[in-house]
Motif scaffolding. Structure first.
Motif, PDB file in Angstrom:
ATOM      1  N   ASN A  76       2.815  -7.566  -9.650  1.00  0.00           N
ATOM      2  CA  ASN A  76       2.874  -8.878  -9.657  1.00  0.00           C
ATOM      3  C   ASN A  76       2.365  -9.286  -8.012  1.00  0.00           C
ATOM      4  OD1 ASN A  76       5.411  -9.672  -8.271  1.00  0.00           O
ATOM      5  ND2 ASN A  76       6.212  -8.476  -9.836  1.00  0.00           N
ATOM      6  N   LEU A  77       2.081 -10.545  -7.920  1.00  0.00           N
ATOM      7  CA  LEU A  77       1.580 -11.012  -6.571  1.00  0.00           C
ATOM      8  C   LEU A  77       2.669 -10.892  -5.490  1.00  0.00           C
ATOM      9  CD1 LEU A  77      -0.855 -13.689  -7.622  1.00  0.00           C
ATOM     10  CD2 LEU A  77      -1.620 -11.563  -6.626  1.00  0.00           C
ATOM     11  N   LEU A  78       3.835 -11.474  -6.031  1.00  0.00           N
ATOM     12  CA  LEU A  78       4.972 -11.579  -4.919  1.00  0.00           C
ATOM     13  C   LEU A  78       5.410 -10.304  -4.540  1.00  0.00           C
ATOM     14  CD1 LEU A  78       5.910 -14.086  -3.557  1.00  0.00           C
ATOM     15  CD2 LEU A  78       7.784 -14.199  -5.404  1.00  0.00           C
ATOM     16  N   GLY A  79       5.584  -9.415  -5.741  1.00  0.00           N
ATOM     17  CA  GLY A  79       6.030  -7.940  -5.162  1.00  0.00           C
ATOM     18  C   GLY A  79       5.218  -6.983  -4.207  1.00  0.00           C
ATOM     19  N   LEU A  80       3.892  -7.426  -4.322  1.00  0.00           N
ATOM     20  CA  LEU A  80       2.749  -6.579  -3.352  1.00  0.00           C
ATOM     21  C   LEU A  80       2.953  -7.464  -1.884  1.00  0.00           C
ATOM     22  CD1 LEU A  80      -0.199  -6.793  -5.834  1.00  0.00           C
ATOM     23  CD2 LEU A  80       1.109  -4.682  -4.740  1.00  0.00           C
ATOM     24  N   VAL A  81       3.407  -8.610  -2.077  1.00  0.00           N
ATOM     25  CA  VAL A  81       3.653  -9.293  -0.727  1.00  0.00           C
ATOM     26  C   VAL A  81       4.856  -8.888   0.086  1.00  0.00           C
ATOM     27  CG1 VAL A  81       4.206 -11.388   0.704  1.00  0.00           C
ATOM     28  CG2 VAL A  81       2.489 -11.315  -1.348  1.00  0.00           C
ATOM     29  N   LYS A  82       6.098  -8.414  -0.886  1.00  0.00           N
ATOM     30  CA  LYS A  82       7.364  -7.794  -0.401  1.00  0.00           C
ATOM     31  C   LYS A  82       7.041  -6.565   0.048  1.00  0.00           C
ATOM     32  CE  LYS A  82      11.846  -6.730  -2.052  1.00  0.00           C
ATOM     33  NZ  LYS A  82      12.697  -6.855  -3.528  1.00  0.00           N
ATOM     34  N   HIS A  83       6.160  -5.802  -0.571  1.00  0.00           N
ATOM     35  CA  HIS A  83       5.918  -4.387  -0.312  1.00  0.00           C
ATOM     36  C   HIS A  83       5.150  -4.286   1.089  1.00  0.00           C
ATOM     37  CE1 HIS A  83       4.489  -0.342  -0.328  1.00  0.00           C
ATOM     38  NE2 HIS A  83       3.293  -0.753  -0.209  1.00  0.00           N
ATOM     39  N   LEU A  84       4.275  -5.258   1.274  1.00  0.00           N
ATOM     40  CA  LEU A  84       3.483  -5.394   2.553  1.00  0.00           C
ATOM     41  C   LEU A  84       4.248  -5.691   3.837  1.00  0.00           C
ATOM     42  CD1 LEU A  84       0.048  -6.806   1.206  1.00  0.00           C
ATOM     43  CD2 LEU A  84       0.535  -4.395   2.185  1.00  0.00           C
ATOM     44  N   ALA A  85       5.181  -6.558   3.644  1.00  0.00           N
ATOM     45  CA  ALA A  85       6.291  -6.805   4.485  1.00  0.00           C
ATOM     46  C   ALA A  85       7.186  -5.730   4.826  1.00  0.00           C
ATOM     47  CB  ALA A  85       7.081  -8.031   4.255  1.00  0.00           C
ATOM     48  N   SER A  86       7.420  -4.957   3.891  1.00  0.00           N
ATOM     49  CA  SER A  86       8.297  -3.782   4.166  1.00  0.00           C
ATOM     50  C   SER A  86       7.526  -2.758   5.105  1.00  0.00           C
ATOM     51  CB  SER A  86       8.792  -3.368   2.652  1.00  0.00           C
ATOM     52  OG  SER A  86       9.451  -2.247   2.826  1.00  0.00           O
ATOM     53  N   ASP A  88      -5.591  -9.031  10.553  1.00  0.00           N
ATOM     54  CA  ASP A  88      -5.224 -10.342  10.111  1.00  0.00           C
ATOM     55  C   ASP A  88      -5.839 -11.055   9.105  1.00  0.00           C
ATOM     56  OD1 ASP A  88      -3.116 -10.537  11.911  1.00  0.00           O
ATOM     57  OD2 ASP A  88      -4.226 -11.511  13.694  1.00  0.00           O
ATOM     58  N   ARG A  89      -7.306 -10.612   9.021  1.00  0.00           N
ATOM     59  CA  ARG A  89      -8.047 -11.253   8.028  1.00  0.00           C
ATOM     60  C   ARG A  89      -7.813 -10.828   6.694  1.00  0.00           C
ATOM     61  NH1 ARG A  89     -12.467 -10.837   4.915  1.00  0.00           N
ATOM     62  NH2 ARG A  89     -13.545  -9.068   4.791  1.00  0.00           N
ATOM     63  N   HIS A  90      -7.018  -9.358   6.415  1.00  0.00           N
ATOM     64  CA  HIS A  90      -6.613  -9.032   5.306  1.00  0.00           C
ATOM     65  C   HIS A  90      -5.404  -9.525   4.945  1.00  0.00           C
ATOM     66  CE1 HIS A  90     -10.047  -6.434   4.618  1.00  0.00           C
ATOM     67  NE2 HIS A  90      -9.630  -5.672   5.720  1.00  0.00           N
ATOM     68  N   ARG A  91      -4.405  -9.931   5.773  1.00  0.00           N
ATOM     69  CA  ARG A  91      -3.283 -10.349   5.776  1.00  0.00           C
ATOM     70  C   ARG A  91      -3.229 -12.049   5.569  1.00  0.00           C
ATOM     71  NH1 ARG A  91      -0.806  -9.216  11.844  1.00  0.00           N
ATOM     72  NH2 ARG A  91       0.901  -7.664  11.477  1.00  0.00           N
ATOM     73  N   MET A 113      -4.549  -7.560  -5.420  1.00  0.00           N
ATOM     74  CA  MET A 113      -3.977  -9.072  -5.711  1.00  0.00           C
ATOM     75  C   MET A 113      -5.251  -9.903  -6.086  1.00  0.00           C
ATOM     76  SD  MET A 113      -1.639  -9.487  -2.333  1.00  0.00           S
ATOM     77  CE  MET A 113      -0.969 -11.244  -2.652  1.00  0.00           C
ATOM     78  N   ASP A 114      -6.321  -9.564  -5.635  1.00  0.00           N
ATOM     79  CA  ASP A 114      -7.632 -10.139  -6.111  1.00  0.00           C
ATOM     80  C   ASP A 114      -7.775  -9.934  -7.602  1.00  0.00           C
ATOM     81  OD1 ASP A 114      -9.796 -11.717  -5.644  1.00  0.00           O
ATOM     82  OD2 ASP A 114     -11.125  -9.924  -5.478  1.00  0.00           O
ATOM     83  N   MET A 145      -2.812   0.397   8.408  1.00  0.00           N
ATOM     84  CA  MET A 145      -2.074  -0.733   7.790  1.00  0.00           C
ATOM     85  C   MET A 145      -3.498  -1.766   7.441  1.00  0.00           C
ATOM     86  SD  MET A 145       1.001  -0.788   7.313  1.00  0.00           S
ATOM     87  CE  MET A 145       0.948  -2.293   6.729  1.00  0.00           C
ATOM     88  N   ILE A 146      -4.673  -1.435   8.105  1.00  0.00           N
ATOM     89  CA  ILE A 146      -5.694  -2.190   7.756  1.00  0.00           C
ATOM     90  C   ILE A 146      -5.924  -1.602   6.207  1.00  0.00           C
ATOM     91  CG2 ILE A 146      -8.155  -2.375   7.994  1.00  0.00           C
ATOM     92  CD1 ILE A 146      -7.756  -2.172  10.957  1.00  0.00           C
ATOM     93  N   GLU A 147      -5.957  -0.179   5.862  1.00  0.00           N
ATOM     94  CA  GLU A 147      -6.361   0.323   4.913  1.00  0.00           C
ATOM     95  C   GLU A 147      -5.486  -0.081   3.697  1.00  0.00           C
ATOM     96  OE1 GLU A 147      -8.073   4.519   6.344  1.00  0.00           O
ATOM     97  OE2 GLU A 147      -5.765   4.352   5.836  1.00  0.00           O
ATOM     98  N   GLU A 148      -4.000  -0.215   4.083  1.00  0.00           N
ATOM     99  CA  GLU A 148      -2.892  -0.281   3.125  1.00  0.00           C
ATOM    100  C   GLU A 148      -3.133  -1.800   2.541  1.00  0.00           C
ATOM    101  OE1 GLU A 148       0.982   0.101   1.302  1.00  0.00           O
ATOM    102  OE2 GLU A 148      -0.485   1.599   2.259  1.00  0.00           O
ATOM    103  N   THR A 149      -3.150  -3.028   3.610  1.00  0.00           N
ATOM    104  CA  THR A 149      -3.283  -4.336   3.326  1.00  0.00           C
ATOM    105  C   THR A 149      -4.581  -4.646   2.569  1.00  0.00           C
ATOM    106  OG1 THR A 149      -2.073  -4.574   5.521  1.00  0.00           O
ATOM    107  CG2 THR A 149      -2.972  -6.473   4.452  1.00  0.00           C
ATOM    108  N   ALA A 150      -5.568  -3.971   3.085  1.00  0.00           N
ATOM    109  CA  ALA A 150      -6.924  -4.278   2.355  1.00  0.00           C
ATOM    110  C   ALA A 150      -6.683  -3.670   0.794  1.00  0.00           C
ATOM    111  CB  ALA A 150      -8.089  -3.517   2.967  1.00  0.00           C
ATOM    112  N   ARG A 151      -6.133  -2.352   0.569  1.00  0.00           N
ATOM    113  CA  ARG A 151      -5.855  -1.922  -0.554  1.00  0.00           C
ATOM    114  C   ARG A 151      -5.011  -2.806  -1.722  1.00  0.00           C
ATOM    115  NH1 ARG A 151      -1.796   1.864  -2.298  1.00  0.00           N
ATOM    116  NH2 ARG A 151      -2.291   2.681  -4.576  1.00  0.00           N
ATOM    117  N   HIS A 152      -3.969  -3.282  -1.079  1.00  0.00           N
ATOM    118  CA  HIS A 152      -3.359  -4.311  -1.944  1.00  0.00           C
ATOM    119  C   HIS A 152      -3.911  -5.595  -2.054  1.00  0.00           C
ATOM    120  CE1 HIS A 152      -0.228  -1.179  -2.604  1.00  0.00           C
ATOM    121  NE2 HIS A 152      -0.157  -1.081  -1.404  1.00  0.00           N
TER     122      HIS A 152
END
Length: 170
Positions: A48-58, A20-23, A149-150, A138-145
């Protein structure tokens, strides 16, 4: 979960809180930017930022929901290609952010309802995975992306960090 409870929580709660912290950092990276900035490709590959969010949702839908037999909403793109990293002109910012919210909620249901040792089977793998493994992945995946994004956000407007800073703090 309160901050002081986070440090002594059980394994499942600790993993979920970390995810959740990474989300939350992912969503914070979008704040204060206009649609053009959210879609602006900032790397030669088009990140791009929005593409990364779409990927993380997927991937939240795929790893948590589909792997554990849940119902994934109908997708308007092919998640087995780079379609989940790109945002077309007909896709709105609100559509992508809401998609991430729904994927996150569906994943949270799986996390809440199943024990860490529960096994799921992604249809693209030839083996089962435990919910524990998926949470760590998913912690790894979300933190990576979130890290990607940063960097992208810093290139856009100079903003850095993983959460809003209180006034007067560094």
């Amino acid at each position: 979960m309160k901050t002081d409870e986070m440090y002594t929580a059980g394994e499942k709660e600790t993993l979920h809180t970390s995810l959740d912290r990474h989300r939350d950092a992912v969503l914070w990276k979008l704040q204060g930017l206009d649609d053009e900035q959210l879609r602006r490709p900032m790397t030669p590959s088009g990140t791009n930022l929005l593409g990364l969010v779409k990927h993380l949702a997927s991937v939240e839908y795929a790893w948590f929901v589909a792997s554990f037999g849940g119902e994934v909403e109908p997708l308007w793109f092919d998640p087995s290609t780079d379609d989940d990293l790109t945002v077309g002109p007909d896709e709105t910012t609100r559509q992508i952010i809401d998609f991430y919210g729904r994927a996150r909620a569906a994943a949270d249901t799986v996390i809440t309802e199943r024990p860490l040792d529960a096994l799921g089977r992604p249809d693209w793998r030839d083996h089962s995975v435990s919910l524990r493994w998926v949470l760590v992945h998913m912690i790894e995946e979300t933190a990576r992306h979130a890290g990607h994004m940063d960097i992208v956000r810093e290139l856009i407007d100079g903003a850095t960090g993983d959460h809003p800073r209180a006034a007067g703090t560094a």
